[in-house]
Design a protein around this motif. Structure first.
Motif, PDB file in Angstrom:
ATOM      1  N   SER A  43       0.849  -1.196   0.000  1.00 24.77           N
ATOM      2  CA  SER A  43       0.000   0.000   0.000  1.00 24.77           C
ATOM      3  C   SER A  43       0.879   1.238   0.000  1.00 24.77           C
ATOM      4  O   SER A  43       2.038   1.192   0.419  1.00 24.77           O
ATOM      5  N   ASN A  44       0.299   2.340  -0.486  1.00 25.21           N
ATOM      6  CA  ASN A  44       1.015   3.606  -0.532  1.00 25.21           C
ATOM      7  C   ASN A  44       0.003   4.740  -0.398  1.00 25.21           C
ATOM      8  O   ASN A  44      -0.831   4.927  -1.272  1.00 25.21           O
ATOM      9  N   THR A  45       0.089   5.484   0.712  1.00 24.09           N
ATOM     10  CA  THR A  45      -0.769   6.657   0.892  1.00 24.09           C
ATOM     11  C   THR A  45       0.036   7.943   0.724  1.00 24.09           C
ATOM     12  O   THR A  45      -0.471   9.019   1.012  1.00 24.09           O
ATOM     13  N   SER A  46       1.272   7.827   0.269  1.00 25.31           N
ATOM     14  CA  SER A  46       2.126   8.982   0.010  1.00 25.31           C
ATOM     15  C   SER A  46       2.125   9.229  -1.490  1.00 25.31           C
ATOM     16  O   SER A  46       1.069   9.269  -2.109  1.00 25.31           O
ATOM     17  N   ASN A  47       3.301   9.362  -2.099  1.00 24.63           N
ATOM     18  CA  ASN A  47       3.381   9.556  -3.544  1.00 24.63           C
ATOM     19  C   ASN A  47       4.393   8.584  -4.153  1.00 24.63           C
ATOM     20  O   ASN A  47       5.076   7.845  -3.448  1.00 24.63           O
ATOM     21  N   GLU A  48       4.478   8.594  -5.465  1.00 27.02           N
ATOM     22  CA  GLU A  48       5.359   7.657  -6.166  1.00 27.02           C
ATOM     23  C   GLU A  48       6.832   7.868  -5.808  1.00 27.02           C
ATOM     24  O   GLU A  48       7.594   6.903  -5.692  1.00 27.02           O
ATOM     25  N   SER A  49       7.248   9.106  -5.596  1.00 29.42           N
ATOM     26  CA  SER A  49       8.642   9.380  -5.230  1.00 29.42           C
ATOM     27  C   SER A  49       9.007   8.702  -3.915  1.00 29.42           C
ATOM     28  O   SER A  49      10.094   8.128  -3.785  1.00 29.42           O
TER      29      SER A  49
END
Length: 90
Positions: A43-49
């Motif tokens: 999961s990712n709730t931040s950004n692609e970087s």
């Protein structure tokens, strides 16, 4: 966790302005030699970087080999690890 954590801080620190607040959760295998295999983002709730730098820090961490006396207890001589990395507001 020490090897990955310190490597993550090393990679993330100079690039903080590139990231959104949030959490990236990753699962991966560590083989008997201490090499990371098959990292996957859960999961990712931040950004692609943030995701890219997190994966980079895991893949370049210098993880020690698994002690020989522990290997027989591990399925296939490797261990599955999941980590969450977060950037939070102060």
């Amino acid at each position: 966790s020490d090897a990955i954590g310190s490597n993550w801080y090393h990679h993330i620190g100079p690039r903080m302005d590139m990231f959104s607040y949030g959490t990236v959760t990753v699962i991966f295998l560590v083989d008997s030699a201490g090499k990371v295999r098959n990292p996957r983002i859960l999961s990712n709730t931040s950004n692609e970087s943030f995701e890219i730098v997190t994966l980079e820090s895991i893949l370049t961490a210098e993880i020690p080999p698994i002690p020989p006396d522990v290997l027989p207890a591990l399925e296939g001589g490797q261990i599955e690890i999941d980590f969450s990395f977060s950037i939070i507001m102060n």
